[in-house]
Each structure stands twice: as structure tokens, then as C-alpha cells.
Scaffold this motif. Structure first.
Motif, PDB file in Angstrom:
ATOM      1  N   ARG A 135       0.856  -1.180   0.000  1.00 29.34           N
ATOM      2  CA  ARG A 135       0.000   0.000   0.000  1.00 29.34           C
ATOM      3  C   ARG A 135       0.896   1.234   0.000  1.00 29.34           C
ATOM      4  O   ARG A 135       1.514   1.575   1.006  1.00 29.34           O
ATOM      5  CB  ARG A 135      -0.907   0.006   1.231  1.00 29.34           C
ATOM      6  CG  ARG A 135      -1.730   1.285   1.426  1.00 29.34           C
ATOM      7  CD  ARG A 135      -2.804   1.454   0.382  1.00 29.34           C
ATOM      8  NE  ARG A 135      -3.840   0.474   0.511  1.00 29.34           N
ATOM      9  CZ  ARG A 135      -4.889   0.595   1.335  1.00 29.34           C
ATOM     10  NH1 ARG A 135      -5.015   1.661   2.096  1.00 29.34           N
ATOM     11  NH2 ARG A 135      -5.796  -0.342   1.389  1.00 29.34           N
ATOM     12  N   ARG A 136       0.993   1.893  -1.140  1.00 28.79           N
ATOM     13  CA  ARG A 136       1.825   3.090  -1.258  1.00 28.79           C
ATOM     14  C   ARG A 136       1.080   4.311  -0.732  1.00 28.79           C
ATOM     15  O   ARG A 136      -0.145   4.301  -0.572  1.00 28.79           O
ATOM     16  CB  ARG A 136       2.216   3.311  -2.730  1.00 28.79           C
ATOM     17  CG  ARG A 136       2.850   2.102  -3.396  1.00 28.79           C
ATOM     18  CD  ARG A 136       4.168   1.703  -2.775  1.00 28.79           C
ATOM     19  NE  ARG A 136       4.795   0.595  -3.496  1.00 28.79           N
ATOM     20  CZ  ARG A 136       5.919   0.002  -3.124  1.00 28.79           C
ATOM     21  NH1 ARG A 136       6.549   0.410  -2.039  1.00 28.79           N
ATOM     22  NH2 ARG A 136       6.410  -1.002  -3.827  1.00 28.79           N
ATOM     23  N   MET A 137       1.821   5.367  -0.486  1.00 25.38           N
ATOM     24  CA  MET A 137       1.222   6.553   0.122  1.00 25.38           C
ATOM     25  C   MET A 137       0.257   7.274  -0.809  1.00 25.38           C
ATOM     26  O   MET A 137      -0.708   7.875  -0.369  1.00 25.38           O
ATOM     27  CB  MET A 137       2.321   7.532   0.562  1.00 25.38           C
ATOM     28  CG  MET A 137       2.928   7.189   1.911  1.00 25.38           C
ATOM     29  SD  MET A 137       4.233   8.341   2.419  1.00 25.38           S
ATOM     30  CE  MET A 137       3.366   9.899   2.470  1.00 25.38           C
ATOM     31  N   TRP A 138       0.536   7.237  -2.123  1.00 28.19           N
ATOM     32  CA  TRP A 138      -0.213   8.106  -3.031  1.00 28.19           C
ATOM     33  C   TRP A 138      -1.022   7.322  -4.055  1.00 28.19           C
ATOM     34  O   TRP A 138      -1.349   7.832  -5.105  1.00 28.19           O
ATOM     35  CB  TRP A 138       0.758   9.018  -3.787  1.00 28.19           C
ATOM     36  CG  TRP A 138       1.791   9.653  -2.916  1.00 28.19           C
ATOM     37  CD1 TRP A 138       3.091   9.291  -2.763  1.00 28.19           C
ATOM     38  CD2 TRP A 138       1.604  10.772  -2.044  1.00 28.19           C
ATOM     39  NE1 TRP A 138       3.731  10.098  -1.864  1.00 28.19           N
ATOM     40  CE2 TRP A 138       2.842  11.028  -1.400  1.00 28.19           C
ATOM     41  CE3 TRP A 138       0.509  11.585  -1.746  1.00 28.19           C
ATOM     42  CZ2 TRP A 138       3.021  12.052  -0.494  1.00 28.19           C
ATOM     43  CZ3 TRP A 138       0.689  12.614  -0.829  1.00 28.19           C
ATOM     44  CH2 TRP A 138       1.926  12.842  -0.217  1.00 28.19           C
ATOM     45  N   GLU A 139      -1.396   6.097  -3.762  1.00 35.07           N
ATOM     46  CA  GLU A 139      -1.966   5.260  -4.821  1.00 35.07           C
ATOM     47  C   GLU A 139      -3.466   5.443  -5.042  1.00 35.07           C
ATOM     48  O   GLU A 139      -4.003   5.045  -6.069  1.00 35.07           O
ATOM     49  CB  GLU A 139      -1.677   3.783  -4.524  1.00 35.07           C
ATOM     50  CG  GLU A 139      -2.384   3.251  -3.297  1.00 35.07           C
ATOM     51  CD  GLU A 139      -2.052   1.776  -3.055  1.00 35.07           C
ATOM     52  OE1 GLU A 139      -2.772   1.136  -2.280  1.00 35.07           O
ATOM     53  OE2 GLU A 139      -1.077   1.289  -3.639  1.00 35.07           O
ATOM     54  N   ARG A 140      -4.170   6.069  -4.096  1.00 31.53           N
ATOM     55  CA  ARG A 140      -5.612   6.242  -4.254  1.00 31.53           C
ATOM     56  C   ARG A 140      -5.946   7.710  -4.512  1.00 31.53           C
ATOM     57  O   ARG A 140      -5.180   8.603  -4.133  1.00 31.53           O
ATOM     58  CB  ARG A 140      -6.337   5.734  -3.008  1.00 31.53           C
ATOM     59  CG  ARG A 140      -6.172   4.232  -2.794  1.00 31.53           C
ATOM     60  CD  ARG A 140      -6.846   3.766  -1.531  1.00 31.53           C
ATOM     61  NE  ARG A 140      -6.315   4.455  -0.352  1.00 31.53           N
ATOM     62  CZ  ARG A 140      -6.810   4.309   0.878  1.00 31.53           C
ATOM     63  NH1 ARG A 140      -7.856   3.530   1.079  1.00 31.53           N
ATOM     64  NH2 ARG A 140      -6.273   4.950   1.894  1.00 31.53           N
ATOM     65  N   PRO A 141      -7.082   7.984  -5.162  1.00 29.02           N
ATOM     66  CA  PRO A 141      -7.407   9.363  -5.577  1.00 29.02           C
ATOM     67  C   PRO A 141      -7.377  10.386  -4.453  1.00 29.02           C
ATOM     68  O   PRO A 141      -6.973  11.534  -4.663  1.00 29.02           O
ATOM     69  CB  PRO A 141      -8.825   9.216  -6.154  1.00 29.02           C
ATOM     70  CG  PRO A 141      -8.898   7.797  -6.607  1.00 29.02           C
ATOM     71  CD  PRO A 141      -8.081   7.012  -5.626  1.00 29.02           C
ATOM     72  N   ASN A 142      -7.816  10.004  -3.261  1.00 29.89           N
ATOM     73  CA  ASN A 142      -7.903  10.977  -2.168  1.00 29.89           C
ATOM     74  C   ASN A 142      -6.710  10.921  -1.218  1.00 29.89           C
ATOM     75  O   ASN A 142      -6.721  11.554  -0.162  1.00 29.89           O
ATOM     76  CB  ASN A 142      -9.196  10.748  -1.365  1.00 29.89           C
ATOM     77  CG  ASN A 142     -10.439  10.987  -2.215  1.00 29.89           C
ATOM     78  OD1 ASN A 142     -10.443  11.884  -3.045  1.00 29.89           O
ATOM     79  ND2 ASN A 142     -11.462  10.190  -1.999  1.00 29.89           N
ATOM     80  N   ASP A 143      -5.670  10.170  -1.590  1.00 26.02           N
ATOM     81  CA  ASP A 143      -4.550   9.986  -0.681  1.00 26.02           C
ATOM     82  C   ASP A 143      -3.778  11.274  -0.421  1.00 26.02           C
ATOM     83  O   ASP A 143      -3.270  11.478   0.678  1.00 26.02           O
ATOM     84  CB  ASP A 143      -3.579   8.931  -1.237  1.00 26.02           C
ATOM     85  CG  ASP A 143      -4.007   7.518  -0.844  1.00 26.02           C
ATOM     86  OD1 ASP A 143      -4.973   7.396  -0.079  1.00 26.02           O
ATOM     87  OD2 ASP A 143      -3.376   6.559  -1.304  1.00 26.02           O
ATOM     88  N   GLU A 144      -3.661  12.150  -1.407  1.00 27.80           N
ATOM     89  CA  GLU A 144      -2.819  13.329  -1.240  1.00 27.80           C
ATOM     90  C   GLU A 144      -3.291  14.192  -0.078  1.00 27.80           C
ATOM     91  O   GLU A 144      -2.496  14.571   0.796  1.00 27.80           O
ATOM     92  CB  GLU A 144      -2.772  14.149  -2.516  1.00 27.80           C
ATOM     93  CG  GLU A 144      -1.827  15.337  -2.402  1.00 27.80           C
ATOM     94  CD  GLU A 144      -1.607  16.027  -3.742  1.00 27.80           C
ATOM     95  OE1 GLU A 144      -0.909  17.063  -3.734  1.00 27.80           O
ATOM     96  OE2 GLU A 144      -2.118  15.543  -4.765  1.00 27.80           O
TER      97      GLU A 144
END
Length: 213
Positions: A135-144
């Protein structure tokens, strides 16, 4: 940590290997309220080839430790374990503990918010990378937005040590046959078997790092 010439570890590459392989560090500071200690994962600074490390603390640990103002001691503990005198054969001997440890001391600098995010990203990649579905930090649309909000609750730091003490106490003061006997016990199935410690002993002695005293 008291140093002993027989057990001194001075090779920067070997110290870096121990830090890299044992990133869960104990951080200690002396403050007006007394000694304080915390535990965090700390990584080598990938932009440097020395013993500079980077990490983060959760707020308010930055204030508790006086990061940026107070000297900090970081302790990295490598393989370690109990060594029975019975493994030495029929000779007068006492129990001991074999271990590897690195102490880095210095006043850390506080990282910018952007630098802190880079460190947090590296930490996630370092440990998630071993999983089959990381599970990377920025992999989903709302992660940022989520990550940025959480990162604001942390303070990143970089520590370039001004004092380094590294020790590798792995039976260097014993004869070769005793060292082999200890390794055999550590590689066995007894209550104090420790494959990682056995491997560390083999590495040190195969490299000729041990000296008799």
C-alpha cells in the motif's frame, strides 16, 4: 556504551549495514525535565554516504525531545543473544551476551514539510515493499489530502552524528574452536538458538574483523 578495542566496529560500510538492517531505533535526549526516550523507525539518508540518518517523530515529541536544539542519542540494536559458558567446553568461564549496537549522537536539524513528506514516503516504501500487495502513500485518488493532513502531525529530522560509538561483541576474544562451538549452538535448536546472531558471528569472523586479546 563503553568501548573495548577488541570489539570496536569502525568500518562505516558495516555500520551502515547494521543501521539499514535494524531501523527501529531508540532516541534519547536530556531535557530540563529529565531524560526522555522514544522509539521510531529511522533510515539512512540516501543522499549521503556517511552515517547521516533521517526520520520523524509525532507531535509533540519534537518539543519533548527539543529537536533542533538539544543533542539526541540514537541507538540501533542489531542481533544479540545469550551465550552459555557450557558452550565453551570444560574450562573456567562465565555467561555473557553477544551483541551488535550503534550509537549516533548529535543535534538533529528539522526538515521542511516537503522534506518530511519525502522521508515518510521512503519509510512506507521501505516496509510496504516487502509485501505482495504493498500500500503506497499516493496510490488512491484521495490519498494526497489524507497524507498531507497526517504528515502535519509529524516533524521530520536529519541527524549528522558528531559522535559515533559502534560495537560488535561477537566472541572475538575466544579461540577459533570456541567460536565455532558457539555458532553451532546458535544454529541449533536449543532455547538460545539464534540464526541471525550466528550469521553475524560468521560474517565478522570470516571477514577477519575479530582480534584476540
Amino acid at each position: 556504551m563503553r568501548q573495548n578495542p577488541s570489539f570496536t566496529l569502525a568500518d562505516v560500510a558495516e555500520i551502515r549495514r547494521l543501521i539499514d538492517g535494524n531501523p527501529w531505533a531508540t532516541m534519547m535526549s536530556s531535557t530540563p525535565d529529565g531524560l526522555v526516550a522514544s522509539h521510531y523507525a529511522v533510515l539512512l539518508d540516501e543522499t549521503r554516504e556517511d552515517l547521516t540518518v533521517v526520520g520523524h517523530v509525532g507531535r509533540p515529541d519534537d518539543l519533548v525531545h527539543g529537536i533542533g536544539e538539544t543533542e539526541m542519542l540514537l541507538v540501533f540494536q542489531g542481533p544479540h543473544g545469550y551465550i552459555s559458558p557450557g558452550w565453551y567446553g570444560d574450562v573456567a568461564s562465565v555467561p555473557t551476551w553477544n551483541y551488535t549496537a550503534v550509537h549516533l549522537a548529535g543535534v538533529p536539524e528539522i526538515l521542511s514539510a516537503e522534506e518530511n513528506l519525502v522521508v515518510l514516503d521512503r519509510l512506507v516504501d521501505r516496509f510496504e515493499g516487502r509485501l505482495p500487495a504493498p500500500r503506497r502513500m499516493w496510490e488512491r485518488p484521495n490519498d494526497e489530502a489524507f497524507v498531507t493532513r497526517l504528515a502535519a502531525g509529524t516533524v521530520g529530522f536529519r541527524l549528522t552524528p558528531t559522535r559515533v560509538v559502534a560495537k560488535r561483541k561477537l566472541s572475538q576474544n575466544k579461540p577459533p574452536e570456541t567460536i565455532e562451538a558457539i555458532i553451532a549452538e546458535l544454529e541449533g535448536t536449543g532455547p538460545y538458538a539464534d540464526a541471525a546472531l550466528a550469521s553475524e558471528m560468521r560474517r565478522a569472523h570470516a571477514a577477519g574483523n575479530g582480534t584476540r586479546s
